[in-house]
Design an enzyme around this catalytic site. Structure first.
Site, PDB file in Angstrom:
ATOM      1  N   TYR A   1      -6.306 -15.625  29.486  1.00  0.00           N
ATOM      2  CA  TYR A   1      -6.118 -14.656  30.566  1.00  0.00           C
ATOM      3  C   TYR A   1      -5.086 -15.120  31.576  1.00  0.00           C
ATOM      4  CZ  TYR A   1     -10.259 -12.715  28.434  1.00  0.00           C
ATOM      5  OH  TYR A   1     -11.134 -12.193  27.524  1.00  0.00           O
TER       6      TYR A   1
ATOM      7  N   ARG B   1     -20.147  -8.477  26.375  1.00  0.00           N
ATOM      8  CA  ARG B   1     -19.655  -7.883  25.139  1.00  0.00           C
ATOM      9  C   ARG B   1     -20.415  -6.586  24.883  1.00  0.00           C
ATOM     10  NH1 ARG B   1     -20.270 -13.417  24.334  1.00  0.00           N
ATOM     11  NH2 ARG B   1     -18.357 -14.538  23.767  1.00  0.00           N
TER      12      ARG B   1
END
Length: 328
Positions: free
Chosen positions: A307, A141
């Site tokens: 995903y 992140r």
């Protein structure tokens, strides 16, 4: 603001103190204080003890209907107010069940194709280019990359240790070999800045309170310094000490946006898009989803499975019936 024995300046100091007791991040502390201040102002500076479920519900409704904030923003405001009542004021919340949390829409993440990632990274250089490469190459992140400490870059094992990720968890991610030389140079630059700061009477990086007490000299040690330090010293809002923090996230965010425009990428790509692309491209390459879950630091596998929906589009998914028509 309300003043006096029950004044909100004193109340907000209590909020800050409780945030630090709970070891909440400085970003969370700022967000909570901001929402609590807005809540008090929206209700004529009345003290929160004199309010309850009706005022909280009305405040959240105004955020959604008049200000049209996102569901995540509305839920953050609710979390701040619940923290105020439960943790700061110690008030029982019999009306809690009546407060409805906004439902966050489940959206398919924006993902760049491999060729688009290449164009984006080629449009970047220097520190921001290195950081963008780390986001794509490791799946970290944004704030995980910016908070990276020198001791957590393991060139021998070719891995990076992500400390205190989302949920307070540590994890390992791969260190991309093509970034090794650039990282060595960045760390050398950071250490030179650290030496300059020490000579100027500074050089103590911020550490969590427990670590600072246990290892009083660690803040000045080389390994604890940030890999990506800020250009200038600044005063720490937690204790007022002048120190060098990590690079501000807005620097990389602006650089990625500028590079996206130069690269001619029309998708609304951001720093977090590089993390999405990391996961999707690993799936495309045949990596198992459990491993990807560990690399991303997801608590629940269902979060990682989003995903797989990305892979079900286009040439990798169902063929359009239009393309099956004769002569199509």
């Amino acid at each position: 603001m309300v003043t006096g024995a029950r004044g909100s300046p004193r109340l907000l100091d209590l909020v800050r103190a409780r945030c630090r007791v709970r070891h909440l991040s400085i970003r969370t502390e700022h967000a909570y204080v901001g929402w609590i201040r807005r809540f008090i102002l929206a209700n004529g500076k009345r003290h929160p003890r004199d309010m309850g479920g009706a005022e909280v519900t009305a405040f959240l409704t105004v955020l959604a209907m008049r200000h049209r904030v996102a569901a995540g923003t509305q839920n953050q405001a609710l979390a701040a107010l619940l923290f105020l009542y439960r943790d700061v004021l110690g008030v029982e919340l019999p009306w809690m069940d009546a407060v409805v949390r906004a439902k966050r829409p489940r959206r398919v993440p924006v993902v760049l194709a491999v060729e688009e990632v290449l164009r984006l990274l080629r449009a970047m250089e220097g520190r921001t280019g290195l950081l963008a490469g780390l986001l794509y190459g490791t799946g970290m992140r944004l704030m995980e990359a910016l908070r990276l400490r020198i001791k957590d870059v393991d060139f021998v094992q070719h891995q990076i240790i992500v400390r205190e990720g989302k949920g307070g968890k540590d994890r390992h991610v791969p260190l991309p070999e093509r970034l090794t030389d650039a990282l060595h140079e960045e760390i050398a630059r950071a250490l030179q800045l650290h030496e300059d700061d020490l000579r100027a009477g500074h050089g103590a990086v911020w550490l969590p309170d427990a670590l600072a007490r246990k290892y009083p000299n660690a803040a000045r040690e080389r390994g604890w310094q940030n890999v990506f330090p800020a250009q200038r010293l600044s005063r720490d809002p937690r204790d007022g000490v002048m120190r060098r923090h990590h690079l501000d996230e807005s620097v990389l965010q602006r650089a990625v946006r500028s590079a996206r425009l130069r690269a001619g990428i029309v998708k609304p790509a951001s720093c977090h898009t590089l993390r999405h692309s990391f996961a999707t491209h690993l799936l495309e390459a045949g990596q198992d989803i459990r491993t990807i879950q560990q690399l991303l630091g997801h608590k629940d596998l269902s979060t990682t499975q989003i995903y797989t929906h990305v892979l079900n589009r286009g040439v990798l998914g169902v063929r359009s019936p239009l393309d099956r028509l004769p002569g199509a």
